[in-house]
Design an enzyme around this catalytic site. Structure first.
Site: not given
Ligand code: NAP
Ligand code: GFB
Length: 331
Positions: A26, A28-29, A153, A180, A196, A287
């Protein structure tokens, strides 16, 4: 105990009592994006609990049971996960697999044992097959191996869909999932190596501006992504909680026409930061998957009028949040 929990005891559509909604991850992002929306449109019938990892380790079954026993949720939005961008996924494939399998098993099993009426888990469009036709839709999750960069993952997340189906078929549980795309917004993880792309580039651009250095974008910048603002996802998660009754997942994404290149995103971040320096590409870096273009047709069928925040505005708000909260931001 397993025997007592028959399917007829799960009444996902019974909203007559107060709903106690427990959000894992809760802080996190996504959790914080959801919280903003819950506070904007509160409901007397809903009591929300936003858990952090300090409340208990959800990869530990005993600790997870303690949390369910304490809060007795009627509904769960399961966001907790080991999360990271492309480069973190490439480094820790086994950890991503094991940690997420453990967390998901503990949370879903407790949802079953504590008779949670509805659980919504979070998958991701990066879990779809690498070799596929476009656009990707909800029926294609298990059609082939995911991109190699994040298979740990991806397989853990795919299994949530399988678990949801199995809990439903064996016990009648109403466990579902949303899919998402790449999410960004305030309270993101701004780590320079593991985040990311959007939070990573926001942090790098901030430092480049401060130090009078170029902004280095990793990879060619040609990869394509659909980005989702965390505040829009907050709204969609509340809709899912209140209205979505399917077990099968639903993709939560902007349209195919809103896909942008990493190069364009870097330009938008530089503009939002008012960065006038040079933008360079480190093409020795990966990439990742070239694209994972997803269809939001299912979402549009349910919510034809939903308006996503324009990406430029969402990036500006995220940059402003980072600059204003630099000291406290996760990085
Ligand atoms: P996030 O900011 O890293 O938040 C995830 C949270 O999970 C963290 O805040 C952490 O809590 C908690 N957590 C991790 N391990 C835990 C454990 N062992 N026990 C209890 N809490 C734990 O990530 P988010 O981006 O909000 O992701 C939320 C969901 O969306 C995830 O399921 C992720 O896979 C999914 N998702 C994310 C993206 C993206 O681009 N970010 C894209 C697609 C799907 P604390 O902060 O309190 O340590
Ligand atoms: O958000 P990102 O790390 O994840 O984006 P994915 C990666 C893309 O951004 C690649 C470019 O094409 C990278 O080459 N990039 C450029 C960068 N500069 C940067 C930088 O400074 N940091 C990062 N991180 N990338 C993730 C999955 O893929 O998508 C995860 O690996 C997750 O599992 C997430 O689910 C939603 O979109 O490539």
């Amino acid at each position: 105990m397993m025997e007592e929990l028959s399917a007829k005891k799960f009444k996902s559509d019974d909203h007559s009592e107060e709903m106690v909604i427990m959000v894992t991850g809760g802080r996190g992002l996504v959790g914080m994006g959801l919280k903003v929306e819950v506070e904007r449109v509160p409901s007397d019938k809903e009591r929300w609990i936003f858990l952090t990892s300090a409340d208990g380790d959800l990869s530990d079954m005993a600790a997870t049971r303690v949390l369910f026993e304490k809060h007795k949720p009627t509904h769960v939005i399961h966001l907790a996960a080991m999360v990271g961008g492309l480069f973190k996924n490439m480094k820790y494939k086994l950890d991503f697999l094991r940690k997420n399998l453990q967390i998901n098993d503990c949370v879903l099993q407790c949802c079953y044992e504590y008779k949670v009426k509805k659980c919504i888990s979070c998958l991701s469009t990066c879990i779809f097959p690498d070799k596929t036709t476009y656009p990707i839709d909800e029926t294609m999750i298990h059609n082939g191996p995911p991109h190699d960069s994040n298979f740990g993952y991806a397989y853990a997340k795919r299994l949530i869909d399988i678990q949801n189906k199995a809990y439903h078929e064996q016990y009648g549980c109403h466990f579902t999932s949303v899919i998402p795309t790449n999410i960004f917004g305030p309270h993101d993880n701004y780590d320079l190596n593991d985040s990311h792309v959007i939070p990573g580039l926001i942090h790098k651009c901030y430092l480049a501006k401060k130090n009078g250095e170029p902004l280095t974008v990793l990879g060619t910048g040609n990869a394509l992504r659909q980005f989702l603002y965390s505040k829009d996802l907050g709204k969609l998660l509340i809709w899912t909680l209140r209205n979505y009754e399917e077990i099968d997942p639903i993709i939560l994404s902007v349209g195919e026409e809103d896909e942008v290149s990493i190069k364009e995103v870097a330009r938008m971040i530089a503009e939002a930061m008012d960065f006038k320096g040079e933008v360079v590409h480190d093409t020795s870096k990966s990439d990742g998957q070239y694209k994972k273009t997803a269809s939001n047709a299912k979402l549009k069928k349910y919510l034809p009028d939903f308006q996503f925040t324009p990406i430029k505005q969402a990036i500006q708000e995220s940059v402003d949040w980072f600059v204003d909260n630099f000291e406290i931001a996760r990085k």
